[in-house]
Design an enzyme around this catalytic site. Structure first.
Site, PDB file in Angstrom:
ATOM      1  N   GLY A   1       0.766  -1.249   0.000  1.00  0.00           N
ATOM      2  CA  GLY A   1       0.000   0.000   0.000  1.00  0.00           C
ATOM      3  C   GLY A   1       0.793   1.292   0.000  1.00  0.00           C
ATOM      4  O   GLY A   1       0.345   2.295  -0.547  1.00  0.00           O
TER       5      GLY A   1
ATOM      6  N   ASP B   1      -5.111   1.543  10.544  1.00  0.00           N
ATOM      7  CA  ASP B   1      -6.538   1.276  10.712  1.00  0.00           C
ATOM      8  C   ASP B   1      -6.763   0.754  12.137  1.00  0.00           C
ATOM      9  O   ASP B   1      -6.895   1.536  13.071  1.00  0.00           O
ATOM     10  CB  ASP B   1      -6.924   0.267   9.622  1.00  0.00           C
ATOM     11  CG  ASP B   1      -8.400  -0.077   9.603  1.00  0.00           C
ATOM     12  OD1 ASP B   1      -9.206   0.749  10.028  1.00  0.00           O
ATOM     13  OD2 ASP B   1      -8.742  -1.178   9.136  1.00  0.00           O
TER      14      ASP B   1
ATOM     15  N   LYS C   1      -7.076   6.189  10.833  1.00  0.00           N
ATOM     16  CA  LYS C   1      -8.502   6.102  11.177  1.00  0.00           C
ATOM     17  C   LYS C   1      -8.610   5.944  12.693  1.00  0.00           C
ATOM     18  O   LYS C   1      -8.652   4.810  13.191  1.00  0.00           O
ATOM     19  CB  LYS C   1      -9.138   4.877  10.511  1.00  0.00           C
ATOM     20  CG  LYS C   1      -9.207   4.929   8.990  1.00  0.00           C
ATOM     21  CD  LYS C   1      -9.821   3.624   8.489  1.00  0.00           C
ATOM     22  CE  LYS C   1      -9.968   3.578   6.988  1.00  0.00           C
ATOM     23  NZ  LYS C   1     -10.367   2.230   6.523  1.00  0.00           N
TER      24      LYS C   1
HETATM   25  P1  IMP Z   1      -4.155  -2.231  10.463  1.00  0.00           P
HETATM   26  O1  IMP Z   1      -3.187  -3.332  10.728  1.00  0.00           O
HETATM   27  O2  IMP Z   1      -5.554  -2.610  10.822  1.00  0.00           O
HETATM   28  O3  IMP Z   1      -3.761  -0.890  11.079  1.00  0.00           O
HETATM   29  O4  IMP Z   1      -4.252  -2.053   8.903  1.00  0.00           O
HETATM   30  C1  IMP Z   1      -3.258  -1.528   8.186  1.00  0.00           C
HETATM   31  C2  IMP Z   1      -3.273  -2.003   6.755  1.00  0.00           C
HETATM   32  O5  IMP Z   1      -4.587  -2.343   6.291  1.00  0.00           O
HETATM   33  C3  IMP Z   1      -2.794  -0.892   5.868  1.00  0.00           C
HETATM   34  O6  IMP Z   1      -1.412  -0.978   5.675  1.00  0.00           O
HETATM   35  C4  IMP Z   1      -3.575  -1.100   4.588  1.00  0.00           C
HETATM   36  O7  IMP Z   1      -2.838  -1.930   3.716  1.00  0.00           O
HETATM   37  C5  IMP Z   1      -4.827  -1.807   4.999  1.00  0.00           C
HETATM   38  N1  IMP Z   1      -5.994  -0.875   5.058  1.00  0.00           N
HETATM   39  C6  IMP Z   1      -6.563  -0.350   6.165  1.00  0.00           C
HETATM   40  N2  IMP Z   1      -7.598   0.449   5.872  1.00  0.00           N
HETATM   41  C7  IMP Z   1      -7.692   0.453   4.516  1.00  0.00           C
HETATM   42  C8  IMP Z   1      -8.568   1.134   3.585  1.00  0.00           C
HETATM   43  O8  IMP Z   1      -9.478   1.916   3.931  1.00  0.00           O
HETATM   44  N3  IMP Z   1      -8.335   0.877   2.261  1.00  0.00           N
HETATM   45  C9  IMP Z   1      -7.344   0.058   1.825  1.00  0.00           C
HETATM   46  N4  IMP Z   1      -6.504  -0.584   2.657  1.00  0.00           N
HETATM   47  C10 IMP Z   1      -6.670  -0.398   3.992  1.00  0.00           C
HETATM   48 MG    MG Z   2      -0.452  -1.443   3.962  1.00  0.00          MG
END
Ligand code: IMP
Ligand code: MG
Length: 179
Positions: free
Chosen positions: A48, A106, A134
């Site tokens: 990403g 996220d 977020k």
């Molecule tokens: P976390 O581990 O839940 O903080 O998620 C992080 C990863 O989830 C990021 O590096 C993104 O690759 C993916 N991600 C989280 N939210 C989104 C979104 O709204 N769109 C696309 N990818 C997301």
């Molecule tokens: Mg990512």
């Protein structure tokens, strides 16, 4: 309103390319100031963050290195709750000033699991530069030193972020349209 279809979902404009660029410009200026003389090592988290990392790194004017690792925790529009290291770190971070480049935080799970692994290797310092956060979705606390935008808990695509692998090439940020 103008919408963009990615696979089977409709997305609407959210942050323009100019707004993203402006935030990244500001972030780069702070890093250039804070890390002057420290030869920082950026670690960009694939997939990403590749667009964000490239745009930010072009605005870094101090001596700096960049490398890439691949972590994944997402399937579709929901976090899978599991972090997989698909491509590991090939660079020695011992005594280095490390800055992680992440597209979006996220739940915080990815960084919550990954940062302690890096700390084991005793970097001189370890900070996060993140384009999008977020806060409403936070489950694991993560300290972000450089942040582009705080956004609501809605799924976004574009500027490197995907929906099931597609939409990364969209030059601006779009968000899922509510039905
Ligand atoms: P976390 O581990 O839940 O903080 O998620 C992080 C990863 O989830 C990021 O590096 C993104 O690759 C993916 N991600 C989280 N939210 C989104 C979104 O709204 N769109 C696309 N990818 C997301
Ligand atoms: Mg990512």
């Amino acid at each position: 309103m103008h919408t963009t279809r990615v696979i089977d979902k409709e997305f609407e404009p959210y942050l323009t390319a100019a707004e993203l660029d402006q935030a990244i410009e500001k972030m780069a200026a702070s890093i250039n100031h804070d890390y002057a003389g420290k030869k920082p090592l950026f670690i960009a988290i694939l997939n990403g963050s590749f667009v964000f990392a490239a745009d930010l790194f072009k605005k870094i004017s101090i001596d700096a290195e960049i490398c890439f690792i691949k972590l994944a925790s997402y399937k579709g529009t929901k976090s899978s709750g599991q972090v997989i290291t698909a491509i590991g770190l090939d660079t020695d971070i011992h005594n280095r000033h490390v800055i992680i480049l992440e597209d979006i935080i996220d739940t915080g799970r990815t960084m919550h699991e990954f940062l302690p692994q890096l700390m084991h290797q005793q970097p001189a310092s370890l900070e996060l530069a993140v384009l999008l956060h977020k806060p409403e979705a936070a489950v694991f606390p993560v300290r972000i030193k450089y942040l582009g935008f705080s956004i609501p808990d809605k799924f976004v695509v574009g500027y490197g972020l995907d929906y099931n692998g597609y939409g990364r090439n969209i030059p601006e940020l779009l968000r899922l349209r509510e039905a």
